[in-house]
Motif scaffolding. Sequence first.
Motif, mmCIF file in Angstrom:
data_model
loop_
_atom_site.group_PDB
_atom_site.id
_atom_site.type_symbol
_atom_site.label_atom_id
_atom_site.label_comp_id
_atom_site.label_asym_id
_atom_site.label_seq_id
_atom_site.Cartn_x
_atom_site.Cartn_y
_atom_site.Cartn_z
ATOM 1 N N ARG A 170 50.106 -84.094 42.317
ATOM 2 C CA ARG A 170 50.088 -82.948 41.409
ATOM 3 C C ARG A 170 49.453 -83.363 40.092
ATOM 4 N N LEU A 171 48.146 -83.133 39.989
ATOM 5 C CA LEU A 171 47.391 -83.601 38.831
ATOM 6 C C LEU A 171 47.914 -83.041 37.510
ATOM 7 N N GLU A 172 48.571 -81.895 37.551
ATOM 8 C CA GLU A 172 49.096 -81.321 36.309
ATOM 9 C C GLU A 172 50.227 -82.155 35.716
ATOM 10 N N PRO B 95 40.509 -88.819 40.257
ATOM 11 C CA PRO B 95 40.841 -87.417 40.522
ATOM 12 C C PRO B 95 40.921 -86.568 39.257
ATOM 13 N N LYS B 96 41.340 -87.169 38.141
ATOM 14 C CA LYS B 96 41.447 -86.456 36.861
ATOM 15 C C LYS B 96 41.017 -87.432 35.768
ATOM 16 N N TRP C 237 50.022 -85.486 35.524
ATOM 17 C CA TRP C 237 49.410 -86.694 34.988
ATOM 18 C C TRP C 237 49.326 -86.595 33.471
ATOM 19 N N PHE D 42 42.975 -89.334 32.700
ATOM 20 C CA PHE D 42 44.414 -89.131 32.888
ATOM 21 C C PHE D 42 44.921 -90.088 33.957
ATOM 22 N N CYS D 43 46.213 -90.405 33.915
ATOM 23 C CA CYS D 43 46.784 -91.286 34.931
ATOM 24 C C CYS D 43 48.153 -90.764 35.362
ATOM 25 N N LYS E 282 47.578 -88.001 29.643
ATOM 26 C CA LYS E 282 46.365 -88.554 29.041
ATOM 27 C C LYS E 282 46.539 -90.062 28.905
ATOM 28 N N HIS F 233 39.309 -97.032 36.823
ATOM 29 C CA HIS F 233 40.386 -96.046 36.716
ATOM 30 C C HIS F 233 41.095 -96.237 35.378
ATOM 31 N N CYS G 138 48.959 -95.640 40.266
ATOM 32 C CA CYS G 138 47.576 -95.538 40.729
ATOM 33 C C CYS G 138 47.328 -96.418 41.953
#
Length: 129
Positions: free
Chosen positions: A6-8, A113-114, A10, A117-118, A12, A108, A25
């Motif tokens: 769920r990238l939301e 993916p974003k 993650w 962000f991690c 900054k 990374h 990660c």
Amino acid sequence: MADINRLETWIKYKNGLCGDCMASCCTMPVEVKLPDLVRIGVVDEFELEEPIKNIAKRLEKQRVIQHFNFKNSLFTLAQRANGDCLYLDAQTRRCTIYERRPNTCRNHPKIGPKPGFCAYTRDSRPRQK
């Protein structure tokens, strides 16, 4: 706590986050190229003369990779049953090949993916002295 899928969730990225993270990660699939595999030490320079498909078959048999994308010449590193990267130390949650890690890991979270962000997840285990 971030959810890899769920990238939301993650956050900054900023310097220092990795120090007390559970290495979230390192539970994502890692795509690598042939030079990464040479740097890691699972492919020898002399093997580069071989057809890449033969190298992929050998690495799959040795369970170093779980997939080879012939069209893009990308290898996906194998993961443990719990999703951890093969090269992640289960106790310390640190990379055992950090100095030789693949470019995907080196870059990374600048790319991924974003980007920027991690999936930071704080390591709440007691610190060993």
